[in-house]
Write an enzyme that holds these catalytic residues in place. Sequence first.
Site, PDB file in Angstrom:
ATOM      1  N   CYS A 231       0.996  -1.193  -0.071  1.00 24.35           N
ATOM      2  CA  CYS A 231      -0.006   0.091   0.018  1.00 24.35           C
ATOM      3  C   CYS A 231       0.722   1.331   0.085  1.00 24.35           C
ATOM      4  O   CYS A 231       1.687   1.402  -1.083  1.00 24.35           O
ATOM      5  CB  CYS A 231      -0.871  -0.215   1.263  1.00 24.35           C
ATOM      6  SG  CYS A 231      -2.454   1.154   1.167  1.00 24.35           S
TER       7      CYS A 231
ATOM      8  N   HIS B 256      -3.453  -5.496   0.293  1.00 25.99           N
ATOM      9  CA  HIS B 256      -2.936  -5.711   1.707  1.00 25.99           C
ATOM     10  C   HIS B 256      -2.827  -7.463   1.791  1.00 25.99           C
ATOM     11  O   HIS B 256      -3.901  -8.020   2.001  1.00 25.99           O
ATOM     12  CB  HIS B 256      -3.847  -5.230   2.721  1.00 25.99           C
ATOM     13  CG  HIS B 256      -3.696  -3.582   3.188  1.00 25.99           C
ATOM     14  ND1 HIS B 256      -2.660  -3.340   3.995  1.00 25.99           N
ATOM     15  CD2 HIS B 256      -4.112  -2.667   2.492  1.00 25.99           C
ATOM     16  CE1 HIS B 256      -2.528  -2.172   3.978  1.00 25.99           C
ATOM     17  NE2 HIS B 256      -3.344  -1.639   3.137  1.00 25.99           N
TER      18      HIS B 256
ATOM     19  N   GLU C 168      -1.319  -9.301   3.609  1.00 27.41           N
ATOM     20  CA  GLU C 168      -1.197  -9.812   4.952  1.00 27.41           C
ATOM     21  C   GLU C 168      -2.787 -10.057   5.724  1.00 27.41           C
ATOM     22  O   GLU C 168      -2.902 -10.698   6.718  1.00 27.41           O
ATOM     23  CB  GLU C 168      -0.486  -8.949   6.080  1.00 27.41           C
ATOM     24  CG  GLU C 168      -1.402  -7.562   6.407  1.00 27.41           C
ATOM     25  CD  GLU C 168      -1.477  -6.635   5.327  1.00 27.41           C
ATOM     26  OE1 GLU C 168      -2.057  -5.454   5.630  1.00 27.41           O
ATOM     27  OE2 GLU C 168      -0.919  -6.546   4.190  1.00 27.41           O
TER      28      GLU C 168
END
Length: 240
Positions: free
Chosen positions: A114, A213, A215
């Site tokens: 990001c 994202h 994660e």
Amino acid sequence: MSAPVIGLSTYREQARWGVWDQRADLLPTQYAEAVEATGGVPVLLPAVAQVGAADAVVRRLDGLVIAGGADVDPARYDAEPHPRTAGWRPDRDAWELALLDAAAAAGLPVLGVCRGMQLMAVHAGGSLDQHTPDLVGHEEHSPGGDVFGRVPVRTVPGTFVAGLVGETLEVGCHHHQSVATHPGWVAAARAEDGTLEAMEVPGDRFCVAVQWHPETAADVGLLAGLVRAAASYAVERSAR
């Protein structure tokens, strides 16, 4: 073989826990959990102003994640702030740019997430579109609050990113800015509205950046790719 050590850049914010309400260096736990789940050892990297600190840190890492966060200071790419650009952190910008300098010199594997992608473009001499809704006419990339936008993405065949996540996927995004120019990088994925959602440096080094994202996803293919590259880097470094 030891698990590779992956550095994660952090926020510095006012935070509350227990009886405390004070400045803290922090990062959403999902980053560390994703690194651990894919075989790496996560280490948090708070902003440090000391000269030479980034070089010292990179010498001890096998991989690096430039994490998400606030907008990049527009002065870093010679632009005036857009009315919606806010909250930039000069200390974090300086620290992460120094980490990127040291990582490039060492050939360290790097993943930008990001804001990390945006900073990596700026590090290369590129620029940002400061409010993506002005260009695409919608706010699906960042619906607001703590909600992630769900964005369909198509990868570019033959790229690292395509090899790690496939031809198409739906990703979780939370960015109101995006990369406009990215010297030395190649586009690796785009949203349906044309927004650049991933880029990478050509060649053998793992140097990848995404607007979404990874994660937060059950499939952490990008982080797994970073950890594999970091493991190879650690072996090569020990053989020097």
